[in-house]
Design an enzyme around this catalytic site. Structure first.
Site, PDB file in Angstrom:
ATOM      1  N   ASN A  19       0.826  -1.213   0.000  1.00 50.05           N
ATOM      2  CA  ASN A  19       0.000   0.000   0.000  1.00 50.05           C
ATOM      3  C   ASN A  19       0.859   1.262   0.000  1.00 50.05           C
ATOM      4  OD1 ASN A  19      -2.585  -1.114  -0.087  1.00 50.05           O
ATOM      5  ND2 ASN A  19      -2.675  -1.385   2.125  1.00 50.05           N
ATOM      6  N   HIS A  65      -2.162  -7.821   6.056  1.00 48.92           N
ATOM      7  CA  HIS A  65      -3.444  -7.969   6.761  1.00 48.92           C
ATOM      8  C   HIS A  65      -3.223  -8.492   8.177  1.00 48.92           C
ATOM      9  CE1 HIS A  65      -5.878  -8.024   2.749  1.00 48.92           C
ATOM     10  NE2 HIS A  65      -5.142  -6.942   2.908  1.00 48.92           N
ATOM     11  N   TYR A 103       0.797  -9.839  -2.147  1.00 46.00           N
ATOM     12  CA  TYR A 103       1.089  -8.437  -1.844  1.00 46.00           C
ATOM     13  C   TYR A 103       2.591  -8.148  -1.907  1.00 46.00           C
ATOM     14  CZ  TYR A 103      -3.761  -7.847  -0.381  1.00 46.00           C
ATOM     15  OH  TYR A 103      -5.127  -7.783  -0.363  1.00 46.00           O
TER      16      TYR A 103
END
Length: 807
Positions: free
Chosen positions: A241, A297, A306
């Site tokens: 992210n 997560h 990811y």
């Protein structure tokens, strides 16, 4: 030319630049290069925005490398052209339109529809930028400009302040929440496609137009190091992210030519290159650990999903950053090299990223273990150009070796830019770059409860996925991975020359309640819960070298109705599975251990050297799956002649059954399933896996492993190479003998003793529940007549304490 001036004379910067001079000692000025003065006088150079735009286009598209005679490039060009042609044809252009494409109609209430619409425009822009396209017409240019203008007024740019308020209110709702509104679309998905489009079609828009279109990004994603701003819950971004949000802001600043925003974006990106702290909790647990683990997560091992996104993002960003005035973080290269060596490489075998690291991505038909590995290789090839010469050569060898290790798929099918295809072609045709040989590697990821082992001599890889208080057994969100119940609960993976076993519909057609290595309950009713972790903390392993490891898992199932002590010992050419204390609190459901669940794929199965397809609860010493290729052979020797059930049956399934967004086409495969039932009087198992041996050689291995201890809380095995491996699951002192010499294990832990010579054993010890210090190893383990020497503690969380026992 030399000037002398009086001290009271003042010279402005402009005067100095015009004269081309700079101060030296004693007030004397000498003629120098004017550009050097400009650099010295200005804190930071003005970025070359045109060069940065071109670098971005080169890395991600590579139009100047396009060669229509290259079949892979032509294939990509034709596919891009065809898709863009269809999108242009299907685009709604009439006045009063409510959306631009069917299938993405609800732009205001379903944010994925907004992102999909912007992504469609990006695809058109990608095609139109190619010099060979037939689509770069005035009519199509007008269509794209009108579409962006319409979207700005009706979607992303429509009252962004008001939208943030609406999104924030929706985010905090407990009932009546619109789950189709996702922060990601407003902060990453849509702005990523928007900024790409504006860079692709840079000359089609005025500066004012570009700034108008990017203006909403400042409302939805004001900071380059934070996410969730659009829903009023801004927090520091981590991992993938952080790469994504800093990338969006970097592209935004290149479009707007904003130097200050560029520095902030690059400073944010540099924060990616940090390790998760041992004390981290909650979302702070996301990211890379010093042992190479990657968590996202909060509790899911995600290197292969990811982590791959993160690596690809880095491979896009680093070439750009090196062209800016803010490229001063050389330590990033060192950290990145460590992530690649320790984090990614041990998880890749024959062009396949092991599924044990891919989380819920295993439930996506077109996002395979091969496509994940291909993305890693593509990223390495890009990064190699930004690294020092030795690292560049190393990465190119890795990529070449991986691509040539598996001919069942085409690497170029996964390359999405002409520059990537060009780089790959150059690499594969460069005879000066050799391939790596097979790798002998054993990697224990104690921070994400995963183990991988590559055996060089027999050309196989073994993987193990476990669960603990810190690591979830699986993740299922957004309607994905609906049957992942046991994938992280002790499942073992065997990768061999049958390269399609896992990625060719395995997750659709396999019996997901019978995964190899797992102990489950018969007729279990599985429920989806938010917390998918175990409450157990004693899970982990230690290795003494790249051939020998001891791994243990104090196990409980999701409902806490089944417990067991499960150990796994890697001993060079074999892996030992030992279990005890298997207990179900539900008397109506018997425990079952699955030894094998393999696609039949041309295998013939033998029990005790007799060919069979079905055998119910019969005592057996061995099971052998024979292929026409010895490397694919799989053998099991049982250590206590248990009653084994063998089945050969056809399984059918649909991707939609494990992922609601996937197709409902039926898939079928045949499987061999080998299981052992348990009861109160039969609550243990013990067997040895031998991959890649001929049947005759396999038969000679039947007595290679000896069970020294198989008690409820204490497991020890010995192989014929004089290696003892064990796990003490209790805090009580346990003992066993080595050639009539007593060994005391005085604390919980996994351990290995490997004979070095007649007077010395090489050893390792690890307790996942405590700090592993070399200073007090004597209080953990001892051997009569031997002293502990050469103590050292691993710098990562991988190996615990290494030491020697010396007579």
């Amino acid at each position: 030319m030399t000037y002398r001036i009086k001290k009271w004379q003042k010279l402005s910067t402009i005067t100095l630049l015009m004269a081309g001079v700079i101060t030296l000692n004693g007030g004397e000025f000498r003629s120098v290069d004017k550009h050097q003065i400009a650099v010295a006088d200005t804190n930071v150079q003005t970025p070359d925005y045109e060069k940065l735009r071109n670098t971005w286009l080169d890395v991600n598209y590579g139009y100047d490398k396009y060669d229509e005679n290259n079949p892979d490039m032509k294939k990509k060009f034709d596919a891009t052209e065809k898709e863009a042609t269809n999108l242009l044809k299907e685009m709604k252009t009439e006045s009063g339109r409510k959306y631009l494409w069917s299938g993405a109609e609800t732009l205001e209430t379903n944010s994925s529809h907004m992102t999909r619409t912007y992504r469609n425009i990006e695809k058109i822009a990608e095609a139109m930028r190619n010099p060979k396209t037939t689509l770069n017409t005035d009519e199509n240019k007008k269509k794209v400009k009108d579409a962006l203008e319409w979207l700005h007024k009706n979607a992303y740019g429509k009252e962004p302040d008001k939208k943030v308020k609406e999104l924030s209110e929706n985010f905090t709702k407990t009932t009546g929440k619109n789950t189709n509104l996702n922060w990601w679309d407003y902060e990453i998905g849509t702005p990523k496609s928007l900024t790409n489009t504006l860079i692709l079609l840079n000359d089609q828009f005025s500066n004012e137009e570009k700034k108008k279109f990017t203006a909403p990004i400042k409302t939805f994603a004001p900071d380059s190091d934070k996410i969730l701003s659009s829903v009023g819950k801004a927090e520091l971004a981590k991992g993938g992210n952080l790469v994504d949000i800093s990338k969006v802001k970097l592209l935004e600043c290149i479009i707007e030519e904003d130097k200050d925003m560029m520095k902030k974006s690059i400073d944010s990106f540099n924060k990616v290159f940090t390790y998760v702290q041992d004390s981290a909790t909650g979302k702070e647990r996301n990211g890379f650990y010093k042992d190479g683990s990657y968590i996202d997560h909060q509790d899911v091992p995600y290197t292969g999903a990811y982590g791959v996104v993160l690596l690809e993002g880095i491979s896009q960003m680093m070439p750009m950053i090196k062209e800016t005035p803010f490229n001063d973080k050389t330590q990033n290269d060192t950290t990145l090299k460590s992530w690649i060596d320790d984090g990614f490489m041990p998880l890749i075998y024959k062009g396949e990223m092991m599924d044990l690291s891919r989380g819920r991505a295993i439930s996506r038909e077109n996002e395979t273990s091969h496509s994940a590995s291909a993305t890693v290789m593509k990223s390495l090839l890009r990064l190699s150009d930004a690294m020092d010469d030795s690292t560049k050569a190393k990465y190119k060898k890795i990529v070449k070796s991986s691509v040539e290790s598996d001919s069942s798929y085409k690497q170029n099918d996964y390359l999405n830019s002409y520059s990537d295809i060009d780089k790959m072609k150059s690499l594969m045709t460069d005879n000066s770059i050799s391939k790596n040989g097979l790798t002998q590697q054993l990697k224990i990821y104690n921070d994400m409860d995963r183990v991988t082992y590559h055996n060089k001599d027999l050309d196989f890889a073994f993987g193990l996925s476990m669960t603990s208080k810190n690591v979830a057994r699986y993740e299922s969100i957004n309607g994905e991975n609906l049957k992942g119940w046991h994938t992280g609960a002790g499942m073992s993976y065997l990768y061999n020359s049958d390269v399609k076993h896992y990625h060719d519909n395995f997750w659709v057609t396999a019996d997901m309640k019978r995964l190899s290595g797992t102990t489950t309950l018969d007729n279990e009713i599985l429920k989806d819960t938010d917390d998918k972790k175990s409450s157990k903390t004693f899970v982990g392993g230690t290795k003494v070298d790249d051939q020998h490891a001891s791994i243990g898992m104090d196990f409980e199932n999701q409902d806490k109705t089944l417990t067991a002590k499960k150990s796994y010992f890697i001993l060079n050419d074999k892996i030992v599975f030992l279990g005890t204390g298997i207990k179900s609190t539900d008397s109506s459901k018997n425990p079952v251990t699955t030894i094998e669940n393999r696609k039949a794929n041309g295998y013939t199965l033998y029990t005790d050297d007799k060919q069979t397809t079905n055998s119910d609860n019969q005592e057996n010493n061995s099971v052998f799956l024979e292929s026409t290729d010895t490397k694919k052979n799989i053998g099991y020797h049982f250590l206590n002649k248990p009653k084994i059930t063998v089945k050969k049956e056809s399984h059918t399934g649909k991707w939609k059954e494990i992922n609601k967004s996937q197709k409902d086409t039926q898939k079928t495969d045949e499987y061999y399933e080998v299981t052992q039932k348990h009861s109160n009087s039969d609550n243990k198992y013990g067997y040895v896996l031998y991959p890649g041996l001929s049947k005759d050689v396999f038969k000679t291995k039947k007595d290679e492993v000896t069970v020294v201890k198989q008690e409820d809380d204490f497991h020890v095995v010995k192989d014929n190479e004089s290696v003892w491996a064990g796990v003490n699951y209790s805090n009580s002192t346990q003992t066993f003998d080595i050639n009539n010499t007593k060994v005391e294990v005085k604390a919980k832990g996994m351990f290995i003793l490997k004979k070095k010579d007649d007077n010395t054993y090489e050893c390792s010890f690890y307790n996942p529940e405590s700090t592993n210090s070399a200073s007090d190893i004597e209080s953990k383990i001892s051997m009569t007549g031997y002293s502990i020497t050469n103590k050292n503690t691993s710098t990562s969380n991988e190996s615990g304490v290494h030491f020697e026992l010396t007579k």
